[in-house]
Design a protein around this motif. Structure first.
Motif, mmCIF file in Angstrom:
data_model
loop_
_atom_site.group_PDB
_atom_site.id
_atom_site.type_symbol
_atom_site.label_atom_id
_atom_site.label_comp_id
_atom_site.label_asym_id
_atom_site.label_seq_id
_atom_site.Cartn_x
_atom_site.Cartn_y
_atom_site.Cartn_z
ATOM 1 N N TYR A 19 -7.191 0.194 0.164
ATOM 2 C CA TYR A 19 -8.362 1.085 0.197
ATOM 3 C C TYR A 19 -8.057 2.347 1.016
ATOM 4 O O TYR A 19 -8.383 3.471 0.612
ATOM 5 N N LYS A 20 -7.393 2.157 2.137
ATOM 6 C CA LYS A 20 -7.065 3.290 3.009
ATOM 7 C C LYS A 20 -6.135 4.271 2.303
ATOM 8 O O LYS A 20 -6.322 5.500 2.406
ATOM 9 N N LYS A 21 -5.143 3.759 1.572
ATOM 10 C CA LYS A 21 -4.195 4.637 0.880
ATOM 11 C C LYS A 21 -4.860 5.376 -0.280
ATOM 12 O O LYS A 21 -4.589 6.564 -0.509
ATOM 13 N N LEU A 22 -5.715 4.679 -1.025
ATOM 14 C CA LEU A 22 -6.392 5.335 -2.145
ATOM 15 C C LEU A 22 -7.290 6.467 -1.649
ATOM 16 O O LEU A 22 -7.336 7.557 -2.244
ATOM 17 N N LEU A 23 -8.002 6.223 -0.560
ATOM 18 C CA LEU A 23 -8.850 7.277 -0.006
ATOM 19 C C LEU A 23 -8.013 8.455 0.498
ATOM 20 O O LEU A 23 -8.422 9.612 0.387
ATOM 21 N N ALA A 24 -6.826 8.154 1.037
ATOM 22 C CA ALA A 24 -5.962 9.221 1.537
ATOM 23 C C ALA A 24 -5.533 10.158 0.416
ATOM 24 O O ALA A 24 -5.234 11.332 0.665
ATOM 25 N N HIS A 25 -5.505 9.655 -0.822
ATOM 26 C CA HIS A 25 -5.151 10.485 -1.982
ATOM 27 C C HIS A 25 -6.380 11.109 -2.631
ATOM 28 O O HIS A 25 -6.276 11.699 -3.712
ATOM 29 N N GLY A 26 -7.524 10.950 -1.995
ATOM 30 C CA GLY A 26 -8.741 11.556 -2.510
ATOM 31 C C GLY A 26 -9.315 10.872 -3.730
ATOM 32 O O GLY A 26 -10.060 11.487 -4.501
ATOM 33 N N LEU A 27 -8.998 9.595 -3.905
ATOM 34 C CA LEU A 27 -9.483 8.853 -5.073
ATOM 35 C C LEU A 27 -10.718 8.046 -4.696
ATOM 36 O O LEU A 27 -10.708 7.314 -3.688
ATOM 37 N N PRO A 28 -11.798 8.132 -5.469
ATOM 38 C CA PRO A 28 -12.995 7.315 -5.197
ATOM 39 C C PRO A 28 -12.728 5.845 -5.502
ATOM 40 O O PRO A 28 -12.077 5.519 -6.498
ATOM 41 N N VAL A 29 -13.230 4.977 -4.643
ATOM 42 C CA VAL A 29 -12.970 3.540 -4.787
ATOM 43 C C VAL A 29 -14.278 2.776 -4.655
ATOM 44 O O VAL A 29 -15.058 3.002 -3.725
ATOM 45 N N SER A 68 4.818 10.104 -6.524
ATOM 46 C CA SER A 68 6.158 10.317 -7.069
ATOM 47 C C SER A 68 6.639 9.050 -7.774
ATOM 48 O O SER A 68 7.300 8.205 -7.177
ATOM 49 N N PRO A 69 6.313 8.895 -9.060
ATOM 50 C CA PRO A 69 6.739 7.690 -9.792
ATOM 51 C C PRO A 69 8.244 7.458 -9.771
ATOM 52 O O PRO A 69 8.698 6.315 -9.730
ATOM 53 N N SER A 70 9.026 8.530 -9.782
ATOM 54 C CA SER A 70 10.485 8.371 -9.786
ATOM 55 C C SER A 70 10.990 7.836 -8.453
ATOM 56 O O SER A 70 11.921 7.025 -8.404
ATOM 57 N N ARG A 71 10.388 8.280 -7.342
ATOM 58 C CA ARG A 71 10.780 7.752 -6.045
ATOM 59 C C ARG A 71 10.405 6.278 -5.920
ATOM 60 O O ARG A 71 11.142 5.472 -5.346
ATOM 61 N N TYR A 72 9.260 5.910 -6.472
ATOM 62 C CA TYR A 72 8.859 4.499 -6.504
ATOM 63 C C TYR A 72 9.900 3.691 -7.290
ATOM 64 O O TYR A 72 10.282 2.593 -6.880
ATOM 65 N N LEU A 73 10.365 4.255 -8.388
ATOM 66 C CA LEU A 73 11.354 3.575 -9.220
ATOM 67 C C LEU A 73 12.656 3.364 -8.445
ATOM 68 O O LEU A 73 13.250 2.281 -8.485
ATOM 69 N N ALA A 112 0.834 -1.205 0.000
ATOM 70 C CA ALA A 112 0.000 0.000 0.000
ATOM 71 C C ALA A 112 0.870 1.257 0.000
ATOM 72 O O ALA A 112 0.569 2.238 -0.694
ATOM 73 N N ASP A 113 1.962 1.229 0.741
ATOM 74 C CA ASP A 113 2.897 2.357 0.741
ATOM 75 C C ASP A 113 3.550 2.519 -0.628
ATOM 76 O O ASP A 113 3.756 3.651 -1.106
ATOM 77 N N TYR A 114 3.906 1.386 -1.265
ATOM 78 C CA TYR A 114 4.481 1.449 -2.611
ATOM 79 C C TYR A 114 3.517 2.119 -3.583
ATOM 80 O O TYR A 114 3.900 2.993 -4.371
ATOM 81 N N LEU A 115 2.258 1.690 -3.525
ATOM 82 C CA LEU A 115 1.262 2.246 -4.437
ATOM 83 C C LEU A 115 1.061 3.737 -4.164
ATOM 84 O O LEU A 115 0.928 4.539 -5.101
ATOM 85 N N SER A 116 1.076 4.102 -2.904
ATOM 86 C CA SER A 116 0.942 5.513 -2.551
ATOM 87 C C SER A 116 2.109 6.327 -3.117
ATOM 88 O O SER A 116 1.929 7.428 -3.644
ATOM 89 N N THR A 117 3.323 5.763 -3.020
ATOM 90 C CA THR A 117 4.498 6.445 -3.572
ATOM 91 C C THR A 117 4.394 6.574 -5.081
ATOM 92 O O THR A 117 4.727 7.618 -5.655
ATOM 93 N N ALA A 118 3.919 5.508 -5.751
ATOM 94 C CA ALA A 118 3.790 5.546 -7.212
ATOM 95 C C ALA A 118 2.772 6.597 -7.642
ATOM 96 O O ALA A 118 2.925 7.231 -8.693
ATOM 97 N N LEU A 119 1.741 6.814 -6.844
ATOM 98 C CA LEU A 119 0.722 7.816 -7.182
ATOM 99 C C LEU A 119 1.257 9.240 -7.049
ATOM 100 O O LEU A 119 0.901 10.117 -7.829
ATOM 101 N N PHE A 178 2.849 4.809 -13.959
ATOM 102 C CA PHE A 178 2.130 6.054 -13.703
ATOM 103 C C PHE A 178 0.653 5.736 -13.462
ATOM 104 O O PHE A 178 -0.177 5.844 -14.368
ATOM 105 N N PRO A 179 0.316 5.304 -12.240
ATOM 106 C CA PRO A 179 -1.092 5.012 -11.930
ATOM 107 C C PRO A 179 -1.947 6.269 -12.145
ATOM 108 O O PRO A 179 -1.607 7.349 -11.636
#
Length: 569
Positions: A303-313, A261-266, A252-259, A284-285
């Motif tokens: 689910y918790k991370k996606l909501l934290a980014h304001g994305l509807p799920v 900062s894709p370069s930091r995820y890389l 979940a942290d990885y996905l949050s990072t990719a959302l 680039f999600p």
């Protein structure tokens, strides 16, 4: 060894008693039965000749009557002796063969051999509890890095798989319950070279017992644990477990990072993945509405991370009575087109198949792509044996829990400064990460960059300490030059410099520049080509090479020319 002798004595007691009795009766009979010498006079065997005759007759059916031809009475006794001793030998040999084939004896032999192998280890090693997908990946990676491991697993088939593994180092393995403190002791937890224990059994209660027992048996050893629930993780932490990895929170942290900062995820993927793997491509999600299939522990964390980014799920869950998904969730497995259409798949930008069943996850994503080809697809993979199927599905992102946990733990075990670097990198911008990724791409030649740490101490880098004590001002770029041509820079990047001691600040320098001075007891995290690692090690361990990178010239090697030039080295 004592248990083996005890088993042999206990099982062979009756055959040995029978054999001794057969020989004793046979020898006594030959001593008592009168014979006749070559002069026709009565003659009796002594005990030596009787025992000698019975010994070779009992094993080979003899090679003659000694020392004189036998009488009929002696020959009759010989017939009795032949059958008695042969039967006794057959019984003894049969019992011994049966003993060698019993699982109990083989286990005793294996334990004895295991104990001897562990005793012979004279280098730092880790005890790995659980040889599933995660344990196998870790043992292989550590072996190829020259780190010894001792493996414990209660599954005999997994232990047999390790016997067939072609590893560069001998790996002692024990079939047993790692949660048993006696088993951990036999595996070397109290050994002076035991560096730590790794609990990756995929059973939180077993991992917790291993963590507690390890800290009690060897408080100085590092303990690395897999925890699938927050309660188990908190319990492990209360007993002083050094590193606890939750695969669901980690992804979940990885996905949050990719959302964000894709370069930091890389960067994170490159520095924690296998060195032999090709560079993974940036992802680039997209921002928008997502569909999440499965609301177990994995689904809740994502689910918790996606909501934290304001994305509807929109959640699709097949067992709402057990997992308690959010209101307005769709009930179903997600493998059917009807369920996905009810979740408005055509309006979604991405879908995550996060159930605990690999085939269902593949079915969900294949069905979803048929309904909406533009979807960004993410899959949860439970078993490494299904890797080829997931690769063939051409998905945007696949998370394999075994590989995820193995990479995280390996980074902590082999290059602990990597965790410090990644923690500091979280505070940097995506542009900063993108620039660093470009540098690492040039160093790695299309493969994941190797990361390593050098410690500038008296024990490992005597040449560096010698030059420093002579008053040489040594900067970082002096360690990163070609040993044969100081004008050329080695293909590597200094990621982090850690100071020892509070008198020199700051204690940690992120991406130190070439002119940063280095001091004794500094630790430096590098990333780059493996040849750069070898050459840096050569520089800091060779006084002459370090002098060349410092001054651009080699000192005279003979005493006469040193006297003529006035150069001491």
């Amino acid at each position: 060894m004592q248990s083996i002798l005890y088993l042999i004595v206990r099982r062979m007691r009756a055959p040995l008693i029978l054999l001794v009795c057969a020989y004793a009766i046979s020898v006594t009979g030959f001593v008592l039965i009168p014979g006749m010498n070559d002069q026709g006079q009565p003659w009796r065997m002594d005990f030596f000749h009787a025992f000698y005759f019975v010994s070779f007759m009992g094993s080979t059916i003899g090679f003659g009557e000694i020392p004189y031809p036998f009488t009929d009475a002696q020959r009759l006794w010989t017939l009795f002796t032949i059958y008695a001793t042969v039967i006794a030998w057959l019984y003894a040999i049969g019992t011994l063969i049966a003993l060698l084939q019993t699982p109990l004896f083989q286990a005793a032999i294996a334990r004895s051999s295991f104990r001897r192998k562990v005793k012979k280890i004279k280098q730092s090693f880790y005890v790995v509890c659980g040889y599933g997908d995660t344990g196998r990946l870790m043992v292989e990676a550590l072996a190829y890095q020259g780190v010894h491991c001792v493996v414990i697993d209660k599954d005999r088939d997994r232990i047999n798989d390790l016997d067939l593994a072609d590893l560069p180092l001998e790996t002692p393995r024990l079939h047993g319950d790692a949660a048993d403190s006696d088993t951990l002791s036999r595996a070397g937890m109290k050994h002076q070279f035991c560096k730590g224990v790794v609990a990756v059994t995929r059973n939180d209660q077993v991992n917790l017992k291993i963590a507690i027992a390890s800290k009690l048996l060897n408080p100085d050893a590092k303990v690395f644990c897999w925890a699938e629930t927050h309660d188990s993780g908190a319990n492990m932490a209360s007993f002083g477990t050094d590193h606890i990895i939750n695969p669901y929170d980690t992804f979940a942290d990885y996905l949050s990072t990719a959302l964000t900062s894709p370069s930091r995820y890389l960067l994170h993927q490159w520095l924690t993945s296998s060195r032999n793997a090709p560079l993974c491509k940036p992802i680039f999600p997209p921002k928008g509405r997502w569909i999440l299939c499965g609301y177990g522990r994995f689904g809740k964390a994502v689910y918790k991370k996606l909501l934290a980014h304001g994305l509807p799920v929109t959640v699709i869950e097949n067992r709402p009575d057990l997992t308690r998904p959010p209101d307005n969730s769709i009930i179903g497995r997600g493998t059917e087109a009807e369920t996905l259409e009810a979740a408005e798949i055509h309006k979604a930008v991405g879908i995550i198949a996060g159930t605990d069943h690999d085939v269902n996850n593949l079915s969900i994503l294949i069905t979803a792509k048929a309904l909406n080809a533009k979807l960004f697809t993410i899959a949860r993979q439970e078993y490494s044996s299904n890797s080829e199927m997931f690769a063939a599905a051409d998905l945007d992102l696949v998370t394999n829990h075994s590989a995820l946990i193995a990479s995280q733990l390996l980074a902590q075990m082999t290059t602990p400064l990597t965790a410090n670097f990644l923690d500091l990198a979280k505070r940097q911008s995506d542009e900063w990460a993108s620039a660093l990724a470009s540098k690492l791409t040039e160093c790695g030649k299309g493969m994941n960059p190797l990361s390593w740490v050098i410690s500038l101490n008296h024990r490992r880098t005597a040449a560096f300490i010698e030059r420093f004590n002579r008053g040489d001002n040594i900067h970082l770029h002096h360690l990163m030059r070609e040993p044969t041509d100081r004008k050329k820079k080695l293909p590597c990047v200094a990621l982090l410099l850690q100071r020892r001691g509070t008198e020199r600040l700051p204690p940690e320098i992120l991406l130190p520049d070439d002119k940063t001075p280095v001091y004794p007891d500094d630790r430096i995290l590098f990333a780059g080509d493996i040849k750069a690692k070898w050459k840096i090690n050569h520089i800091i361990t060779s006084s002459e090479v370090l002098r060349y990178t410092l001054r651009g010239s080699h000192p005279p090697t003979s005493v006469f020319w040193r006297w003529v030039t006035g150069i001491s080295g």
